[in-house]
Each structure stands twice: as C-alpha cells, then as structure tokens.
Design a protein around this motif. Structure first.
Motif, PDB file in Angstrom:
ATOM      1  N   GLU A  23      -4.267  -4.950 -16.389  1.00 29.34           N
ATOM      2  CA  GLU A  23      -5.583  -4.295 -16.408  1.00 29.34           C
ATOM      3  C   GLU A  23      -6.406  -4.694 -15.198  1.00 29.34           C
ATOM      4  O   GLU A  23      -7.267  -3.954 -14.761  1.00 29.34           O
ATOM      5  CB  GLU A  23      -6.321  -4.652 -17.692  1.00 29.34           C
ATOM      6  CG  GLU A  23      -5.684  -4.037 -18.920  1.00 29.34           C
ATOM      7  CD  GLU A  23      -6.465  -4.330 -20.185  1.00 29.34           C
ATOM      8  OE1 GLU A  23      -7.662  -4.687 -20.091  1.00 29.34           O
ATOM      9  OE2 GLU A  23      -5.871  -4.176 -21.262  1.00 29.34           O
ATOM     10  N   ARG A  24      -6.120  -5.875 -14.675  1.00 35.37           N
ATOM     11  CA  ARG A  24      -6.856  -6.373 -13.514  1.00 35.37           C
ATOM     12  C   ARG A  24      -6.000  -6.237 -12.261  1.00 35.37           C
ATOM     13  O   ARG A  24      -4.784  -6.146 -12.333  1.00 35.37           O
ATOM     14  CB  ARG A  24      -7.222  -7.836 -13.712  1.00 35.37           C
ATOM     15  CG  ARG A  24      -8.165  -8.042 -14.881  1.00 35.37           C
ATOM     16  CD  ARG A  24      -8.541  -9.480 -15.028  1.00 35.37           C
ATOM     17  NE  ARG A  24      -7.357 -10.251 -15.419  1.00 35.37           N
ATOM     18  CZ  ARG A  24      -7.348 -11.557 -15.534  1.00 35.37           C
ATOM     19  NH1 ARG A  24      -8.420 -12.252 -15.282  1.00 35.37           N
ATOM     20  NH2 ARG A  24      -6.258 -12.186 -15.898  1.00 35.37           N
ATOM     21  N   SER A  25      -6.654  -6.272 -11.135  1.00 41.73           N
ATOM     22  CA  SER A  25      -5.951  -6.187  -9.866  1.00 41.73           C
ATOM     23  C   SER A  25      -5.013  -7.382  -9.687  1.00 41.73           C
ATOM     24  O   SER A  25      -5.332  -8.499 -10.066  1.00 41.73           O
ATOM     25  CB  SER A  25      -6.957  -6.162  -8.711  1.00 41.73           C
ATOM     26  OG  SER A  25      -6.269  -6.227  -7.469  1.00 41.73           O
ATOM     27  N   VAL A  29      -2.091 -12.843  -4.022  1.00 41.20           N
ATOM     28  CA  VAL A  29      -1.287 -13.836  -4.738  1.00 41.20           C
ATOM     29  C   VAL A  29      -2.089 -14.449  -5.877  1.00 41.20           C
ATOM     30  O   VAL A  29      -1.620 -14.523  -7.017  1.00 41.20           O
ATOM     31  CB  VAL A  29      -0.779 -14.930  -3.773  1.00 41.20           C
ATOM     32  CG1 VAL A  29      -0.199 -16.108  -4.536  1.00 41.20           C
ATOM     33  CG2 VAL A  29       0.265 -14.347  -2.821  1.00 41.20           C
ATOM     34  N   ASP A  30      -3.324 -14.885  -5.599  1.00 39.53           N
ATOM     35  CA  ASP A  30      -4.128 -15.532  -6.640  1.00 39.53           C
ATOM     36  C   ASP A  30      -4.469 -14.576  -7.775  1.00 39.53           C
ATOM     37  O   ASP A  30      -4.399 -14.956  -8.945  1.00 39.53           O
ATOM     38  CB  ASP A  30      -5.399 -16.138  -6.038  1.00 39.53           C
ATOM     39  CG  ASP A  30      -5.106 -17.360  -5.181  1.00 39.53           C
ATOM     40  OD1 ASP A  30      -4.066 -18.025  -5.404  1.00 39.53           O
ATOM     41  OD2 ASP A  30      -5.916 -17.652  -4.275  1.00 39.53           O
ATOM     42  N   LEU A  31      -4.826 -13.346  -7.442  1.00 38.51           N
ATOM     43  CA  LEU A  31      -5.133 -12.363  -8.491  1.00 38.51           C
ATOM     44  C   LEU A  31      -3.890 -12.047  -9.326  1.00 38.51           C
ATOM     45  O   LEU A  31      -3.967 -11.937 -10.552  1.00 38.51           O
ATOM     46  CB  LEU A  31      -5.689 -11.072  -7.879  1.00 38.51           C
ATOM     47  CG  LEU A  31      -7.087 -11.145  -7.296  1.00 38.51           C
ATOM     48  CD1 LEU A  31      -7.431  -9.836  -6.578  1.00 38.51           C
ATOM     49  CD2 LEU A  31      -8.114 -11.457  -8.368  1.00 38.51           C
ATOM     50  N   ALA A  32      -2.753 -11.908  -8.678  1.00 39.92           N
ATOM     51  CA  ALA A  32      -1.512 -11.616  -9.402  1.00 39.92           C
ATOM     52  C   ALA A  32      -1.147 -12.772 -10.325  1.00 39.92           C
ATOM     53  O   ALA A  32      -0.778 -12.559 -11.485  1.00 39.92           O
ATOM     54  CB  ALA A  32      -0.379 -11.340  -8.419  1.00 39.92           C
ATOM     55  N   ALA A  33      -1.262 -14.001  -9.822  1.00 38.32           N
ATOM     56  CA  ALA A  33      -0.937 -15.169 -10.643  1.00 38.32           C
ATOM     57  C   ALA A  33      -1.840 -15.233 -11.866  1.00 38.32           C
ATOM     58  O   ALA A  33      -1.372 -15.488 -12.985  1.00 38.32           O
ATOM     59  CB  ALA A  33      -1.065 -16.439  -9.809  1.00 38.32           C
ATOM     60  N   SER A 122      12.744 -17.541 -11.613  1.00 34.97           N
ATOM     61  CA  SER A 122      12.355 -16.133 -11.516  1.00 34.97           C
ATOM     62  C   SER A 122      11.076 -16.027 -10.705  1.00 34.97           C
ATOM     63  O   SER A 122      10.321 -16.992 -10.597  1.00 34.97           O
ATOM     64  CB  SER A 122      12.165 -15.505 -12.901  1.00 34.97           C
ATOM     65  OG  SER A 122      11.107 -16.131 -13.587  1.00 34.97           O
ATOM     66  N   VAL A 123      10.869 -14.840 -10.131  1.00 30.31           N
ATOM     67  CA  VAL A 123       9.688 -14.571  -9.314  1.00 30.31           C
ATOM     68  C   VAL A 123       9.111 -13.218  -9.713  1.00 30.31           C
ATOM     69  O   VAL A 123       9.745 -12.448 -10.436  1.00 30.31           O
ATOM     70  CB  VAL A 123      10.018 -14.605  -7.802  1.00 30.31           C
ATOM     71  CG1 VAL A 123      10.421 -16.003  -7.369  1.00 30.31           C
ATOM     72  CG2 VAL A 123      11.104 -13.598  -7.443  1.00 30.31           C
ATOM     73  N   PHE A 124       7.911 -12.908  -9.211  1.00 30.73           N
ATOM     74  CA  PHE A 124       7.183 -11.709  -9.612  1.00 30.73           C
ATOM     75  C   PHE A 124       6.746 -10.889  -8.403  1.00 30.73           C
ATOM     76  O   PHE A 124       5.647 -11.063  -7.893  1.00 30.73           O
ATOM     77  CB  PHE A 124       5.936 -12.110 -10.415  1.00 30.73           C
ATOM     78  CG  PHE A 124       6.232 -12.773 -11.715  1.00 30.73           C
ATOM     79  CD1 PHE A 124       6.207 -12.061 -12.896  1.00 30.73           C
ATOM     80  CD2 PHE A 124       6.533 -14.128 -11.768  1.00 30.73           C
ATOM     81  CE1 PHE A 124       6.482 -12.671 -14.117  1.00 30.73           C
ATOM     82  CE2 PHE A 124       6.808 -14.757 -12.978  1.00 30.73           C
ATOM     83  CZ  PHE A 124       6.781 -14.019 -14.152  1.00 30.73           C
ATOM     84  N   ALA A 130      -1.517  -2.045  -6.853  1.00 34.95           N
ATOM     85  CA  ALA A 130      -2.287  -3.288  -6.845  1.00 34.95           C
ATOM     86  C   ALA A 130      -2.497  -3.847  -8.251  1.00 34.95           C
ATOM     87  O   ALA A 130      -3.315  -4.726  -8.448  1.00 34.95           O
ATOM     88  CB  ALA A 130      -3.634  -3.066  -6.166  1.00 34.95           C
ATOM     89  N   SER A 131      -1.741  -3.343  -9.224  1.00 29.35           N
ATOM     90  CA  SER A 131      -1.847  -3.882 -10.584  1.00 29.35           C
ATOM     91  C   SER A 131      -0.494  -3.844 -11.300  1.00 29.35           C
ATOM     92  O   SER A 131      -0.434  -3.657 -12.503  1.00 29.35           O
ATOM     93  CB  SER A 131      -2.889  -3.100 -11.388  1.00 29.35           C
ATOM     94  OG  SER A 131      -2.512  -1.741 -11.478  1.00 29.35           O
TER      95      SER A 131
END
Length: 158
Positions: A23-25, A29-33, A122-124, A130-131
C-alpha cells in the motif's frame, strides 16, 4: 503497465502470483524494507547505468546496503559507472524510476547480478512499480533473469 510486464515475465516461471504489491511506496531501499518488514540490506536494488553503446543500459542488481565500487565497475564493464538520467530510465529499462527491476526488460537493458546478494538466503527485488516486490532466493533470481552473469562491482559498508 511495467508491473504487468514484470508479472508476465515471472509467470513463465510460475511466480506471477508471488509478487507483493504494498500500500505504501517501496521506491527506495528504506521504504521497501519498511513496507515489506525486512532488513534494508535484503532489498535487491536495480541500478541503471549507461552502457558503452548509445540507447543501451547496464542494470546491476545489488544488495540494499551495497554501494557501487567505481574501480570494480570499470574493470568489469570497461566503462565509468554513470547512472542513467531520470528521463532515460524508463526509455531504456522499460520501468520508471523507483520500479526498475530485472524482469521484463527490453533488449536495450542487460541485467547483471552483484555478488553482494549472495550473503542472503532470499532477497526482494522490485517488480516494475514503486510499490511491488517479490521474495526470491539468489538461485531463483539467477534463473528468472535468464542466467544473468554474476559480477562484483560493489563494496559493503564497514
């Protein structure tokens, strides 16, 4: 559209339904984490660089805490590490800034995987928006990127 192109690419490997749309951007890297509830270093960021030929890009997928080592980049690719300008990113990678990923790219973009990712089970990586993201092992990431070559063009903190 970019998310759908990435989804179509991943569906060929039975992974289209594994994409997570937050739901969020998750554009950084920080936003994804934060959006995914994982450590920032496990975010597989895809950086887009100019290639040696006009109208071509080099995409390097590396760990969220890794930084480009300019000397190693030059040694690996024979080029100075120069990021694409914002207006070139979508044109050459097929994805807008914040959603650049190693899936569903046009022929103008060549994908490489940085060894900084191998520290994790694993990685993401992002999935074209952007979401969006998907959790993959490094072996599966290698497979779904068509056997993208592994390079070491990063340095880790500390």
């Amino acid at each position: 559209m970019s998310l759908e192109r990435a989804r179509q690419h991943l569906e060929r490997f039975g992974l289209g339904d594994a994409i997570v749309v937050t739901e969020r951007s998750s554009a950084t890297v920080d936003l994804a984490a934060e959006a995914l509830g994982v450590a920032p270093e496990r975010i597989a960021k895809t950086l887009s660089f100019r290639a040696g030929e006009p109208d071509r890009a080099v995409l390097v997928v590396m760990a969220g805490d890794a930084r480009v080592d300019n000397g190693a980049f030059r040694q690996a690719f024979g080029l100075k590490a120069r990021m694409l300008a914002g207006d070139e990113v979508e044109q050459l990678t097929g994805h807008a800034p914040g959603g650049v990923c190693p899936f569903g790219n046009p022929e103008s973009a060549t994908v490489y995987l940085d060894t900084s990712l191998r520290r994790f089970e694993s990685v993401f990586p992002a999935c074209g928006s952007a979401s969006s993201a998907i959790e993959l092992t490094c072996d599966v990431l290698h497979e779904v990127t068509g056997g993208a070559p592994w390079v070491t063009v990063s340095r880790l903190p500390g």
